[in-house]
Enzyme design. Structure first.
Site, PDB file in Angstrom:
ATOM      1  N   GLY A   1       0.524 -10.113  -2.593  1.00 54.14           N
ATOM      2  CA  GLY A   1       2.020 -10.956  -2.998  1.00 54.14           C
ATOM      3  C   GLY A   1       2.684 -10.280  -4.166  1.00 54.14           C
ATOM      4  O   GLY A   1       1.927  -9.204  -4.812  1.00 54.14           O
ATOM      5  N   ASN A   2       3.671 -10.589  -4.425  1.00 54.55           N
ATOM      6  CA  ASN A   2       4.666 -10.197  -5.741  1.00 54.55           C
ATOM      7  C   ASN A   2       5.694 -11.071  -6.041  1.00 54.55           C
ATOM      8  O   ASN A   2       6.237 -11.852  -5.291  1.00 54.55           O
ATOM      9  CB  ASN A   2       5.012  -8.645  -5.323  1.00 54.55           C
TER      10      ASN A   2
ATOM     11  N   GLY B   1      -1.226  -3.218  -7.061  1.00 55.22           N
ATOM     12  CA  GLY B   1      -2.573  -3.067  -7.090  1.00 55.22           C
ATOM     13  C   GLY B   1      -3.275  -3.746  -8.656  1.00 55.22           C
ATOM     14  O   GLY B   1      -4.500  -3.216  -8.632  1.00 55.22           O
TER      15      GLY B   1
ATOM     16  N   GLU C   1       6.514  -3.950  -2.110  1.00 54.50           N
ATOM     17  CA  GLU C   1       7.636  -4.663  -1.638  1.00 54.50           C
ATOM     18  C   GLU C   1       8.920  -4.604  -2.443  1.00 54.50           C
ATOM     19  O   GLU C   1       9.735  -5.385  -2.216  1.00 54.50           O
ATOM     20  CB  GLU C   1       7.123  -6.142  -1.364  1.00 54.50           C
TER      21      GLU C   1
ATOM     22  N   HIS D   1       1.273 -14.608   0.485  1.00 55.16           N
ATOM     23  CA  HIS D   1       0.268 -14.337   1.461  1.00 55.16           C
ATOM     24  C   HIS D   1      -0.331 -15.596   1.502  1.00 55.16           C
ATOM     25  O   HIS D   1      -1.707 -15.707   1.514  1.00 55.16           O
ATOM     26  CB  HIS D   1      -0.621 -13.046   1.085  1.00 55.16           C
TER      27      HIS D   1
HETATM   28 ZN   LIG Z   1       2.964  -8.829   1.255  1.00 55.98          ZN
END
Ligand SMILES: [Zn+2]
Length: 227
Positions: free
Chosen positions: A34-35, A50, A80, A104
């Site tokens: 996720g971000n 990461g 992303e 996620h």
């Molecule tokens: Zn993703």
């Protein structure tokens, strides 16, 4: 860089680190999955790729231009980043899209594998613009995924990505994050409702009525004037 921009950037970095820790606590992502991003003027502060959320520090947050150029990054910006930038670029009202959250989370991923839409199981879905579409599967980090997300976001502040996760946006990170929590809660509630058989789903007219009444009551605003 103007001082106000610099202050805004420092605040955005601190906020992104703080919400990243919440992402794990709230079960919306695991590890470094996720971000999240926050727009600061004509630039975007985004979580790095990461870096474990438990180890992330404000200095790790990356800064990119709207064209994707890296402006100030000790780490690699999220894979992303193209999807985040496409969502900011597609915003009809710029003030409505000040932050983007990509999760996620398990309930939306499970739903995405078996449904084309999260239907209106509860009227709170009006907070996301209505029933939430499931965008077709496209590989992570691709411009195709960015295009699919933007298309499915039309008239919505949330989209579910098939076999991948979800994206929400808001005027600020707090609102975008609250919408991610709401989306996951709605997906869970829908799954629970299915255990009783075919659930009743609210109609478009019923949702329109809720939206109108919420506006009339200025729903969610406190009398103290705090949001
Ligand atoms: Zn993703």
């Amino acid at each position: 860089m103007y001082r106000s921009d610099s202050d805004g950037l420092d605040a955005a970095r601190a906020q992104l680190v703080s919400y990243s820790a919440r992402l794990l606590d709230d079960g919306l992502a695991v590890g470094s999955a996720g971000n999240m991003s926050v727009r600061v003027g004509d630039r975007v502060a985004i979580t790095p790729s990461g870096v474990s959320y438990t180890e992330m520090r404000p200095d790790d947050i990356c800064l990119v231009g709207m064209d994707g150029a890296e402006l100030q990054s000790s780490e690699t910006p999220s894979s992303e980043t193209p999807m985040h930038l496409a969502i900011y670029a597609a915003a009809k009202a710029k003030a409505e899209v000040g932050a983007v959250v990509h999760t996620h989370s398990p309930e939306v991923i499970a739903l995405s594998a078996g449904r084309d839409e999260l239907p209106a199981i509860h009227y709170a879905i009006t907070g996301l613009g209505g029933p939430v579409r499931v965008a077709p599967y496209v590989r992570f980090g691709s411009s195709g995924l960015a295009d699919a997300a933007v298309a499915a976001l039309d008239g919505r502040s949330a989209v579910i990505l098939r076999n991948h996760g979800a994206v929400t946006y808001g005027r600020d990170l707090a609102q975008a994050y609250d919408r991610a929590l709401l989306l996951e809660w709605l997906a869970r509630t829908y799954r629970l409702a299915l255990s009783y058989g075919e659930p009743a789903i609210l109609s478009a007219a019923e949702l329109d009525e809720v939206t109108a009444e919420s506006r009339r009551r200025r729903y969610g605003e406190r009398r103290s004037g705090r949001p």
